[in-house]
Design an enzyme around this catalytic site. Structure first.
Site, PDB file in Angstrom:
ATOM      1  NE  ARG A 155      -4.136   1.873   2.237  1.00  0.00           N
ATOM      2  CZ  ARG A 155      -4.293   2.857   3.133  1.00  0.00           C
ATOM      3  NH1 ARG A 155      -3.425   2.982   4.135  1.00  0.00           N
ATOM      4  NH2 ARG A 155      -5.284   3.708   3.030  1.00  0.00           N
ATOM      5  CB  ILE A 195      -5.208   6.010  -0.724  1.00  0.00           C
ATOM      6  CG1 ILE A 195      -5.146   4.483  -0.848  1.00  0.00           C
ATOM      7  CG2 ILE A 195      -4.550   6.442   0.574  1.00  0.00           C
ATOM      8  CD1 ILE A 195      -3.698   3.918  -0.929  1.00  0.00           C
ATOM      9  CB  SER A 196     -10.444   3.610  -0.046  1.00  0.00           C
ATOM     10  OG  SER A 196     -11.061   4.239  -1.143  1.00  0.00           O
ATOM     11  CD  GLN A 197     -11.464   2.920   7.393  1.00  0.00           C
ATOM     12  OE1 GLN A 197     -12.466   3.492   6.972  1.00  0.00           O
ATOM     13  NE2 GLN A 197     -11.410   2.356   8.572  1.00  0.00           N
ATOM     14  N   PRO A 198      -8.191   0.959   4.367  1.00  0.00           N
ATOM     15  CG  PRO A 198      -6.030   0.285   4.990  1.00  0.00           C
ATOM     16  CD  PRO A 198      -6.970   1.452   5.041  1.00  0.00           C
TER      17      PRO A 198
END
Ligand code: SAH
Length: 214
Positions: free
Chosen positions: A33, A59-62
């Site tokens: 990531r 960037i989206s949250q995992p």
């Protein structure tokens, strides 16, 4: 800070939060990531948070990446050809690209589109097609899709997206006003003209922008 131990800790956190699909967690523990964001942010890459990637985007949250991927895979149709709207950093595309033979991803900001196209290519993905376009129109020339995942939130779901699903396929999309609760919607195409909508948990996404002149 980008070690396998740090990544495994994040996977444990995702399990605690309810992610059950081990195949997805396995892929997420391997995809680096930290390469999908600015070096200045890299020390925070394996925290379970959304992070800025420039141009007012994130960037989206995992957890959200895992959750949306899990929902997509819980559908009935085998996922051969899938569309992602909102390429952004390319992280969600990289996770999907580990499973899906033919992945399309569209982005409307040219600089992000170019950067991510080159990154995904450099990382060796040959099954991901990136495109610069307004995803609120879907991607008609490649429809129908076995699944569609949208990583930016419109107030209401654009008609073009459910219409580009194959029968039995699902659209996973956050929708709702920017300044209050958005929720994750799962729309399944159950027949030529029939759709079934399920509303899931509350989420917070950047807006899906419609380019009105197209
Ligand atoms: N999937 C991304 C999330 C990025 S944030 C990731 O894993 O990093 C959402 C992205 O959607 C932003 O890059 C934004 O520019 C893009 N976006 C917003 N409206 C869009 C539209 N109409 N068409 C295509 N992309 C759009």
């Amino acid at each position: 800070m980008t070690s396998q131990r740090t990544r495994n800790r994040l996977m444990d956190r995702l399990r605690e939060k309810g992610i059950e699909n081990e195949a997805i967690l396995e892929v997420m523990s391997k995809v680096p990531r930290h390469l999908f964001m600015d070096e200045a942010m890299a020390s925070r890459s394996y925290e379970d948070t959304a992070l800025p990637i420039g141009y007012g985007q994130t960037i989206s949250q995992p957890y959200i990446v895992a959750r949306m991927t899990e929902l997509l895979f819980a559908g009935e149709r085998p996922l051969r050809k899938v569309l992602e709207v909102g390429t952004g950093s390319g992280y969600q595309a990289a996770i999907l690209g580990a499973f899906i033979p033919d992945l399309y991803t569209v982005e409307r900001i040219e600089a992000l589109y170019k950067h991510t196209r080159d990154l995904l290519h450099a990382l060796g993905y040959r099954n991901i097609t990136t495109q610069l376009s307004d995803g609120s129109w879907g991607l008609k020339q490649n429809a129908p899709f076995d699944g569609i995942i949208v990583t930016a939130a419109p107030e209401t779901v654009p008609d073009a997206l459910p219409e580009q699903l194959a029968i039995g396929a699902q659209l996973i999309i956050p929708a709702g006003p920017q300044d209050s609760a958005q929720s994750l919607h799962i729309i399944t195409r159950t027949g030529e003209r029939d759709y079934d909508t399920k509303i899931m948990e509350s989420v917070q996404f950047v807006p899906l922008i419609r380019d009105s002149n197209k």
